[in-house]
Design a protein around this motif. Sequence first.
Motif, mmCIF file in Angstrom:
data_model
loop_
_atom_site.group_PDB
_atom_site.id
_atom_site.type_symbol
_atom_site.label_atom_id
_atom_site.label_comp_id
_atom_site.label_asym_id
_atom_site.label_seq_id
_atom_site.Cartn_x
_atom_site.Cartn_y
_atom_site.Cartn_z
ATOM 1 N N ASP A 115 17.477 44.053 -10.211
ATOM 2 C CA ASP A 115 16.036 44.306 -10.222
ATOM 3 C C ASP A 115 15.247 43.013 -10.007
ATOM 4 O O ASP A 115 14.204 43.016 -9.338
ATOM 5 N N ASP A 116 15.746 41.910 -10.558
ATOM 6 C CA ASP A 116 15.081 40.614 -10.353
ATOM 7 C C ASP A 116 15.113 40.214 -8.879
ATOM 8 O O ASP A 116 14.120 39.731 -8.335
ATOM 9 N N LEU A 132 11.872 39.943 -6.109
ATOM 10 C CA LEU A 132 11.577 38.795 -5.251
ATOM 11 C C LEU A 132 11.456 39.229 -3.789
ATOM 12 O O LEU A 132 10.505 38.839 -3.094
ATOM 13 N N ILE A 133 12.406 40.033 -3.322
ATOM 14 C CA ILE A 133 12.380 40.497 -1.931
ATOM 15 C C ILE A 133 11.121 41.327 -1.684
ATOM 16 O O ILE A 133 10.446 41.178 -0.657
ATOM 17 N N ARG A 134 10.792 42.184 -2.631
ATOM 18 C CA ARG A 134 9.617 43.047 -2.481
ATOM 19 C C ARG A 134 8.345 42.212 -2.373
ATOM 20 O O ARG A 134 7.477 42.464 -1.526
ATOM 21 N N GLU A 135 8.246 41.194 -3.218
ATOM 22 C CA GLU A 135 7.062 40.329 -3.205
ATOM 23 C C GLU A 135 6.918 39.610 -1.857
ATOM 24 O O GLU A 135 5.820 39.552 -1.280
ATOM 25 N N GLN A 136 8.026 39.079 -1.360
ATOM 26 C CA GLN A 136 7.977 38.355 -0.094
ATOM 27 C C GLN A 136 7.732 39.298 1.085
ATOM 28 O O GLN A 136 7.019 38.947 2.024
ATOM 29 N N ALA A 137 8.328 40.493 1.044
ATOM 30 C CA ALA A 137 8.132 41.458 2.127
ATOM 31 C C ALA A 137 6.680 41.912 2.186
ATOM 32 O O ALA A 137 6.082 42.012 3.270
ATOM 33 N N GLU A 138 6.091 42.197 1.029
ATOM 34 C CA GLU A 138 4.692 42.634 0.999
ATOM 35 C C GLU A 138 3.766 41.529 1.493
ATOM 36 O O GLU A 138 2.774 41.805 2.173
ATOM 37 N N LEU A 157 20.381 35.049 -2.747
ATOM 38 C CA LEU A 157 19.087 35.078 -3.439
ATOM 39 C C LEU A 157 19.282 35.090 -4.954
ATOM 40 O O LEU A 157 18.530 34.456 -5.692
ATOM 41 N N ARG A 158 20.309 35.818 -5.408
ATOM 42 C CA ARG A 158 20.589 35.863 -6.842
ATOM 43 C C ARG A 158 20.910 34.467 -7.381
ATOM 44 O O ARG A 158 20.426 34.059 -8.436
ATOM 45 N N GLU A 159 21.713 33.714 -6.612
ATOM 46 C CA GLU A 159 22.076 32.363 -7.052
ATOM 47 C C GLU A 159 20.859 31.439 -7.025
ATOM 48 O O GLU A 159 20.689 30.597 -7.917
ATOM 49 N N ASP A 160 19.996 31.592 -6.015
ATOM 50 C CA ASP A 160 18.778 30.788 -5.973
ATOM 51 C C ASP A 160 17.908 31.040 -7.205
ATOM 52 O O ASP A 160 17.390 30.094 -7.823
ATOM 53 N N LEU A 161 17.754 32.321 -7.556
ATOM 54 C CA LEU A 161 16.954 32.663 -8.735
ATOM 55 C C LEU A 161 17.598 32.147 -10.015
ATOM 56 O O LEU A 161 16.904 31.707 -10.940
ATOM 57 N N ARG A 162 18.922 32.178 -10.052
ATOM 58 C CA ARG A 162 19.630 31.709 -11.249
ATOM 59 C C ARG A 162 19.441 30.208 -11.438
ATOM 60 O O ARG A 162 19.199 29.731 -12.556
ATOM 61 N N LEU A 163 19.532 29.446 -10.339
ATOM 62 C CA LEU A 163 19.337 28.003 -10.442
ATOM 63 C C LEU A 163 17.887 27.676 -10.784
ATOM 64 O O LEU A 163 17.615 26.720 -11.531
ATOM 65 N N LYS A 164 16.953 28.450 -10.262
ATOM 66 C CA LYS A 164 15.551 28.214 -10.606
ATOM 67 C C LYS A 164 15.314 28.497 -12.086
ATOM 68 O O LYS A 164 14.594 27.754 -12.768
ATOM 69 N N ALA A 165 15.930 29.562 -12.589
ATOM 70 C CA ALA A 165 15.808 29.867 -14.016
ATOM 71 C C ALA A 165 16.434 28.753 -14.863
ATOM 72 O O ALA A 165 15.924 28.411 -15.935
ATOM 73 N N ALA A 166 17.550 28.193 -14.370
ATOM 74 C CA ALA A 166 18.181 27.083 -15.087
ATOM 75 C C ALA A 166 17.262 25.867 -15.112
ATOM 76 O O ALA A 166 17.154 25.166 -16.131
ATOM 77 N N LEU A 167 16.573 25.618 -14.004
ATOM 78 C CA LEU A 167 15.632 24.497 -13.957
ATOM 79 C C LEU A 167 14.444 24.754 -14.878
ATOM 80 O O LEU A 167 13.946 23.826 -15.540
ATOM 81 N N ASP A 168 13.987 26.004 -14.933
ATOM 82 C CA ASP A 168 12.901 26.352 -15.872
ATOM 83 C C ASP A 168 13.332 26.034 -17.308
ATOM 84 O O ASP A 168 12.557 25.468 -18.081
#
Length: 450
Positions: free
Chosen positions: A363-364, A368-374, A396-407
């Motif tokens: 769902d996460d 992200l895909i929905r936001e960028q597509a819209e 994309l899942r790994e990108d989001l995971r690394l961003k969450a790790a940076l957060d």
Amino acid sequence: MTAQVEELGENRVRLTVNVSPHELEHAVEHASNDLAESVRIPGFRKGKVPMPVLVAKIGKDRIWAEAVDSHISGWFWNAAARTRLRPVAPPEFDFELPASESEPWSFSATVEVQPIPEIVDWTTLEVPRAEAKVPQELVDQELEALRQTVAELVPADDRPAREGDALVVDLVSPSGEAQSDTVVELGSGRLVEEIERELVGASAGDSKEIAYELAEGSSATVTVTVKHVNEKVLPEIDDELARAASEFDTLAELRADIEGRIRVALDEEIEAAYRAAAVDTLVRASKVQAAGPLVETRARELLDGFVRSLGRRGITPEQYFEATGQQPEVLVAQMRAEAAQSVARELALEAVAEKAAIEVSDDDVKALIREQAEASGDDPDEVIADIWSHGHHETLREDLRLKAALDRLAADVKPISVEQAEAREKLWTPDKENKETEKKLWTPGSKEPE
């Protein structure tokens, strides 16, 4: 598609990938279409050979072999992304050809991987963070720009043109091509430097043939006739300016708005710098080092991207090196150093994600895909289906995971003032003897490079 990982020791693993009948059928369909394009069968046009005829002509094993050979690499890399493996060498595949499209099929791949590094307790790290201080000079510059937008043009045909004047001119090329009533503000840089320079001191009615240099080094001429000279009269910086150039009634309100917008921009830059400093501090404290194929692949990507950026500006690498005087081997070394630091950052963030048990749901990823597509005007459901069908959602899942790790990292480290950090930097410690040069690189959540 599912996968299982078996540790073999010495940073080698065996990845067993289970391919569903649906994915297998899709691969066979692609392989059949490709083979039908290349196989000549009397009585049939290329690409129009029925499947039973194709099987009878070349045999089912060849179709299966083509299907597996053309898709196994993609299946492997999707499975590696899903299981968060970072291969540092080409995989060694082991499989038997499928016997049926209606049954699951599996293959194994033995590969050397980059191990997740051991990292220090990041909550103990101190990271410099600047404070947003809005220089009044920037506010004054914004106000000056607003003055320019509402300036009044007053005829000044009775005197020669000077810097800042707005001239109305006609431009005629040697071939007779004309551009009439062109407004030129002297000093704005709208026209080439040679033309603007020659127009300073010209009067209404004057005509000048002006030579100027083109981008490729050749020269050209143009005849410029000055029709009118106008002087810009700037308003006072007061409440009247605020009412004329903005939605505010007072200068104080306008200044506060300008300062607020500048502060927001500074805060964003400071946050990006702080996040980059946090992961770099973790990399140094944990002595994370990256080398080998991962770094070489990233370096090639950086170099290819640099060459493409030159191409978009019509510049060849040879022209770039000639113009800058830089040696190709120096640029390659810089790219390799940037790649090593970039990979080291990702390894450190991967370790943070593992320790913090960070997971990203389907769902996460879809959100992200929905936001960028819209945002781009595309149909979100179609984009999601396409990305899922090609297995790109795992990246994309790994990108989001690394961003969450940076957060998480940025939230947990301790911010200190830049002055504190500089004072501590001046204190000698043994590890500073061979300290490498820092580089500003991309991290998840920061702005992309060109």
